[in-house]
Scaffold this motif. Structure first.
Motif, mmCIF file in Angstrom:
data_model
loop_
_atom_site.group_PDB
_atom_site.id
_atom_site.type_symbol
_atom_site.label_atom_id
_atom_site.label_comp_id
_atom_site.label_asym_id
_atom_site.label_seq_id
_atom_site.Cartn_x
_atom_site.Cartn_y
_atom_site.Cartn_z
ATOM 1 N N ALA A 60 88.829 73.116 51.710
ATOM 2 C CA ALA A 60 87.526 72.495 51.168
ATOM 3 C C ALA A 60 87.212 73.006 49.820
ATOM 4 O O ALA A 60 86.518 72.554 48.967
ATOM 5 C CB ALA A 60 86.428 72.453 52.063
ATOM 6 N N ILE A 61 87.914 74.105 49.335
ATOM 7 C CA ILE A 61 87.541 74.481 47.858
ATOM 8 C C ILE A 61 88.807 75.016 47.107
ATOM 9 O O ILE A 61 89.901 75.040 47.726
ATOM 10 C CB ILE A 61 86.674 76.017 48.158
ATOM 11 C CG1 ILE A 61 87.254 77.064 48.772
ATOM 12 C CG2 ILE A 61 85.327 75.623 48.882
ATOM 13 C CD1 ILE A 61 86.518 78.179 48.872
ATOM 14 N N ASN A 62 88.707 74.776 46.134
ATOM 15 C CA ASN A 62 89.489 75.272 44.926
ATOM 16 C C ASN A 62 89.785 76.819 44.618
ATOM 17 O O ASN A 62 88.698 77.507 44.908
ATOM 18 C CB ASN A 62 89.463 74.391 43.599
ATOM 19 C CG ASN A 62 89.668 73.095 43.664
ATOM 20 O OD1 ASN A 62 90.713 72.458 44.329
ATOM 21 N ND2 ASN A 62 88.803 72.275 43.337
ATOM 22 N N MET A 63 90.937 77.062 44.428
ATOM 23 C CA MET A 63 91.025 78.785 44.246
ATOM 24 C C MET A 63 90.191 79.080 42.916
ATOM 25 O O MET A 63 90.070 78.192 41.930
ATOM 26 C CB MET A 63 92.449 78.954 43.823
ATOM 27 C CG MET A 63 93.492 78.555 44.719
ATOM 28 S SD MET A 63 93.463 79.528 46.476
ATOM 29 C CE MET A 63 93.919 81.230 45.458
ATOM 30 N N THR A 64 89.427 80.045 43.016
ATOM 31 C CA THR A 64 88.602 80.625 41.936
ATOM 32 C C THR A 64 88.593 82.175 42.051
ATOM 33 O O THR A 64 89.014 82.594 42.970
ATOM 34 C CB THR A 64 87.240 79.791 42.390
ATOM 35 O OG1 THR A 64 86.343 80.388 40.996
ATOM 36 C CG2 THR A 64 86.709 80.358 43.651
ATOM 37 N N THR A 65 87.777 82.500 41.204
ATOM 38 C CA THR A 65 87.827 84.218 40.886
ATOM 39 C C THR A 65 87.171 84.555 42.422
ATOM 40 O O THR A 65 87.746 85.540 42.887
ATOM 41 C CB THR A 65 86.835 84.677 39.672
ATOM 42 O OG1 THR A 65 87.530 83.781 38.718
ATOM 43 C CG2 THR A 65 86.885 86.012 39.792
ATOM 44 N N ASP A 66 86.155 84.029 42.877
ATOM 45 C CA ASP A 66 85.468 84.468 44.246
ATOM 46 C C ASP A 66 85.168 83.379 45.036
ATOM 47 O O ASP A 66 84.467 82.462 44.839
ATOM 48 C CB ASP A 66 83.849 85.084 43.808
ATOM 49 C CG ASP A 66 83.353 85.659 45.051
ATOM 50 O OD1 ASP A 66 83.798 85.676 46.170
ATOM 51 O OD2 ASP A 66 82.385 86.482 44.642
ATOM 52 N N MET A 67 86.350 83.532 46.128
ATOM 53 C CA MET A 67 86.315 82.295 47.011
ATOM 54 C C MET A 67 85.300 81.988 47.903
ATOM 55 O O MET A 67 84.944 81.178 48.439
ATOM 56 C CB MET A 67 87.513 82.439 47.831
ATOM 57 C CG MET A 67 88.767 82.550 46.990
ATOM 58 S SD MET A 67 89.217 80.784 46.289
ATOM 59 C CE MET A 67 89.894 80.040 47.952
ATOM 60 N N THR A 111 82.230 82.073 46.606
ATOM 61 C CA THR A 111 81.123 81.156 45.753
ATOM 62 C C THR A 111 82.035 80.205 44.856
ATOM 63 O O THR A 111 82.210 80.491 43.682
ATOM 64 C CB THR A 111 80.325 81.984 44.803
ATOM 65 O OG1 THR A 111 81.252 82.923 43.964
ATOM 66 C CG2 THR A 111 79.471 82.982 45.590
ATOM 67 N N PRO A 112 82.256 79.033 45.308
ATOM 68 C CA PRO A 112 83.401 78.207 44.625
ATOM 69 C C PRO A 112 82.558 77.537 43.725
ATOM 70 O O PRO A 112 81.411 77.421 43.596
ATOM 71 C CB PRO A 112 83.721 77.186 45.785
ATOM 72 C CG PRO A 112 82.623 77.300 46.638
ATOM 73 C CD PRO A 112 82.435 78.585 46.733
ATOM 74 N N ASP A 113 83.137 77.464 42.466
ATOM 75 C CA ASP A 113 82.551 76.963 41.171
ATOM 76 C C ASP A 113 83.166 75.825 40.619
ATOM 77 O O ASP A 113 82.790 75.347 39.470
ATOM 78 C CB ASP A 113 82.360 77.958 40.237
ATOM 79 C CG ASP A 113 83.442 78.814 39.767
ATOM 80 O OD1 ASP A 113 84.854 78.402 40.203
ATOM 81 O OD2 ASP A 113 83.430 79.885 39.097
ATOM 82 N N ARG A 114 84.268 75.364 41.097
ATOM 83 C CA ARG A 114 85.072 74.341 40.626
ATOM 84 C C ARG A 114 84.893 73.094 41.357
ATOM 85 O O ARG A 114 85.179 72.809 42.549
ATOM 86 C CB ARG A 114 86.768 74.532 40.563
ATOM 87 C CG ARG A 114 87.173 75.569 39.635
ATOM 88 C CD ARG A 114 88.337 76.339 39.730
ATOM 89 N NE ARG A 114 89.394 74.822 39.570
ATOM 90 C CZ ARG A 114 90.625 74.883 39.890
ATOM 91 N NH1 ARG A 114 91.115 75.921 40.710
ATOM 92 N NH2 ARG A 114 91.375 74.026 39.879
ATOM 93 N N GLU A 115 84.437 71.911 40.884
ATOM 94 C CA GLU A 115 84.238 70.559 41.382
ATOM 95 C C GLU A 115 85.454 70.259 42.107
ATOM 96 O O GLU A 115 86.679 70.267 41.392
ATOM 97 C CB GLU A 115 83.840 69.577 40.438
ATOM 98 C CG GLU A 115 83.517 68.382 41.019
ATOM 99 C CD GLU A 115 82.912 67.038 40.012
ATOM 100 O OE1 GLU A 115 82.609 66.266 40.490
ATOM 101 O OE2 GLU A 115 83.018 67.568 38.897
ATOM 102 N N VAL A 116 85.554 69.424 43.193
ATOM 103 C CA VAL A 116 86.677 68.894 43.708
ATOM 104 C C VAL A 116 86.824 67.508 43.062
ATOM 105 O O VAL A 116 85.817 66.880 43.268
ATOM 106 C CB VAL A 116 86.401 68.754 45.325
ATOM 107 C CG1 VAL A 116 87.668 68.262 45.919
ATOM 108 C CG2 VAL A 116 86.210 70.201 46.032
ATOM 109 N N ILE A 117 88.156 67.267 42.771
ATOM 110 C CA ILE A 117 88.358 65.921 42.208
ATOM 111 C C ILE A 117 89.717 65.493 42.944
ATOM 112 O O ILE A 117 90.108 66.065 43.954
ATOM 113 C CB ILE A 117 88.840 65.862 40.744
ATOM 114 C CG1 ILE A 117 90.190 66.990 40.555
ATOM 115 C CG2 ILE A 117 87.803 66.488 40.107
ATOM 116 C CD1 ILE A 117 90.777 66.803 39.289
#
Length: 233
Positions: free
Chosen positions: A139-146, A148-154
């Motif tokens: 449910a979340i995109n890869m990010t620096t700190d998984m 606290t996801p900070d990239r909107e899902v598209i």
């Protein structure tokens, strides 16, 4: 840009499925609007049901299963050994969740089946859908700190990119869709009604139209090469 209406994928549950109208209007929602209101709808449903009615007395829950405090479970549901159903989830009438699954903030439609060792996160699963063993919906995109996801899902549609308005969303999996085993889905996937997803497929950020079959590369196409020996002879 194409709008994604849940009614194009998932049939709204009947009133008897969870005995509340809070989710009964599911098919009238556009996806982004539903995701935005999900928590509020869950609270509304819990208030309408009351604590004593949120788990239907006809449901079977194995003693080793863990059920979150605000989970709603409809009549005839079965939850098997060592499975966890976390907060924000709804299991509609006749749904079955197999051995050692993890279901988080997920709407499971009437008569849907989750096989063994399945993990689904922030997903909308249609009526009579069947997920075989080893399916994972992220449910979340890869990010620096998984944490606290900070990239909107598209979602990538035929007419452009659809913004889900949230950093946490797995998939919409339509009514009567079937999967094989060992499949990875999400984030940002919509799969239409009556699709078949064969074993070994990976899907993310895309739309699959209704009545489609999705296959992984054939086993005979698998690349095999000798590895360099690391052992002393």
């Amino acid at each position: 840009m194409e709008r994604i209406n849940l009614g194009d994928y998932v049939t709204a549950p009947t009133e008897g499925a969870i005995a509340t109208t809070a989710y009964g209007a599911l098919e009238t929602f556009e996806l982004a609007a539903f995701l935005d209101q999900w928590k509020g709808l869950q609270r509304e449903a819990l208030v309408m049901l009351g604590e004593e009615q949120r788990i239907h007395p006809s449901a079977f829950i194995h003693p080793t299963a863990i059920i979150g405090d605000n989970v709603i479970i409809g009549p005839g549901v079965k939850v098997h050994e060592f499975t966890t159903v976390r907060k924000g989830s709804v299991l509609c009438a006749g749904a079955q969740v197999g051995f050692n699954c993890e279901v988080t903030a997920t709407f499971v439609g009437e008569g849907a089946v989750l096989g063994h060792r399945i993990g689904v996160n922030r997903t909308i699963l249609g009526a009579r859908a069947h997920l075989s063993a080893g399916v994972t919906v992220a449910a979340i995109n890869m990010t620096t700190d998984m944490r606290t996801p900070d990239r909107e899902v598209i979602i990538r549609t035929m007419t452009g990119l659809y913004r889900c308005g949230t950093t946490q969303f797995g998939a919409v999996i339509g009514d009567d869709t079937q999967t094989g085993n060992n499949i990875s889905i999400g984030p940002g996937v919509t799969i239409g009604r009556r699709c078949q997803i064969t074993s070994g497929v990976t899907l993310a950020i895309r739309t699959v139209p209704k009545d489609c079959t999705v296959t992984a590369p054939h086993a005979t196409d698998t690349s095999i090469r000798r590895r360099r020996s690391t052992f002393a002879r």
